[in-house]
Design a protein around this motif. Structure first.
Motif: not given
Length: 170
Positions: A133-134, A139-142, A148-149
């Protein structure tokens, strides 16, 4: 003087004979008394010895039908044998109970061991799931950072394009 001497001799001989007879009668009486006292004690001792030698066979009893001190001794020995028989029965009962409790404890220990292994497996599974999960959150954060970029880039491009169109219009 002869008659006095004869009487003296007779008295000495009679005294010696009486002393010898008294010693013989006393010895015979002492021997009878010895046998009278030791024979019953020997008989009781032999019976107790047979009980002890028979692997402690406590089903036997000392048999003595006469009353008196030796009868009391025999009865006391029989009471002791009955008490020992009861004690041995109690020890057997306690040993059986201890054996049963030991078996129950062994069963409980096996159950605890199985439960511990199951808990350990579950904790390992949860840890593996948490790690997965972490990794997915990372991966989702990246991906979100990349999006966002990209959105920021597109927004900048769009803003620049809008500014150039506004300048053209003005």
């Amino acid at each position: 003087s002869r008659s006095l001497e004869g009487t003296f001799r007779f008295t000495i001989i009679a005294s010696v004979v009486i002393i010898l007879l008294a010693a013989a009668v006393g010895s015979a009486f002492a021997l009878l008394m010895y046998r009278w006292v030791t024979r019953p004690i020997t008989m009781i001792t032999q019976q107790v010895g047979r009980i002890a030698a028979g692997d402690g066979d406590l089903t036997q009893q000392v048999v003595w039908e006469e009353k008196g001190a030796l009868g009391n001794l025999a009865e006391s020995i029989n009471l002791m044998i009955r008490a020992l028989r009861g004690s041995i029965a109690e020890i057997g009962r306690i040993a059986g109970a201890l054996s049963s409790h030991a078996e129950q404890m062994a069963s409980v220990v096996q159950e605890i061991n199985a439960s511990s292994q199951e808990i350990s497996s579950t904790v390992a599974h949860i840890a593996k799931g948490s790690a997965e999960q972490a990794r997915r959150v990372l991966d989702t954060s990246h991906a979100m950072e990349a999006m966002s970029a990209t959105v920021h880039e597109r927004s900048d491009e769009h803003t620049a394009e809008l500014q150039s169109q506004v300048q053209l219009v003005c």
